[in-house]
Design an enzyme around this catalytic site. Sequence first.
Site: not given
Length: 364
Positions: A64, A169-171, A317
């Site tokens: 990330s 938090y969302s990819n 990440g």
Amino acid sequence: MTTTQITATAPVMQVLDTAVTGHGFPGMVAEIRRSGQQWFGSAGTAEYGTGRERLAEEQIRVGSITKTFTATVILQLAAEYVLNLDDSVEKWLPGLIQGNGHDGTRITVRHLLSHRSGLFAFTLDADMLRRYASPELLAHRFDRWTPEQLVKISLAHPAEFEPGQEFSYSNTNFVLAGMIIEKATGMSYTDVLDLRILRPLKLDSTYLANQETRFRGPHTHSYSRLTLQEPDAPAHDVTELDATYGFATGELISTTGDLITFLGALLGGRLLPPAQLDEMLTMTPVPDGKWLDGYSYGLGLSSVELPNGTRVFGHGGMITGNWSYLYGAQDGRQIAAMNVNGDWGCPPLDLFVQALDSAITPTV
């Protein structure tokens, strides 16, 4: 192993050793740059069964941390009036976000970069968890995805909240950001990143994996216990994988040195005009319990207050087989990058915070 021009790094080295002897990771590395000086240290191994040391030049999957690169490009485009942070997703990706409580006309680019869109994280979908966070990983690590498929998985779930109302938090947010970059520039995300960041900063060991399952240069091996919690659970080599499920949210490969160069340029004002850098650095506290105490999030960049009182900016990440951390002081004069080449530990934030607390000092 250590290379040094910076003194008083023994506490950081102790953290690296603890990662191996106390947490059971194969290896851990840390690189520090402080006012033109540098230090690199490592413990453990880059590959089980070889005794090979981890080295500064080795490439790693950084997960990330990719988000900060993506946000930087979006903010560059905003500075050039190609797009506006308050543009709707619908403007750039018409008809894509709709149904199941979703409305692309109400979600803005700013909502995406700040994780306030309400879009479900596709990585938390039950089938994705089965593929990537269970013993079935070994059968699925070469699965290939398109950004559109990842967004479709997210939209199968109801919206979590009204856009702008909460933090989650969302990819999915950064997959959409990458798609918007492509639509706004008429270029692939890979080419845009190369043109705007990688080549200007001479980040020669940094690239998007795309459909490549192998590394292009020297690299560490990465290991997974397939989410099994037993201390003696076997570690499987997952170095080679298809990272297309990461796209603009987690697909990047880099080195600790390249990461430090990038963050130094970003915080030092070399990649964004002052107005856009201020936007990125404007932090909103995240409710306690979701991440770390004192954790805040801006636009593709987070902030943590260290035990020594220093507030640092950067991103963490995770991707299969790796945990990484990249943070620096706000002026960019002190930066540290770290990686462990095992994905257990849920995540090992204590190690990273301890190392940062020693690496980045209140005064230089």
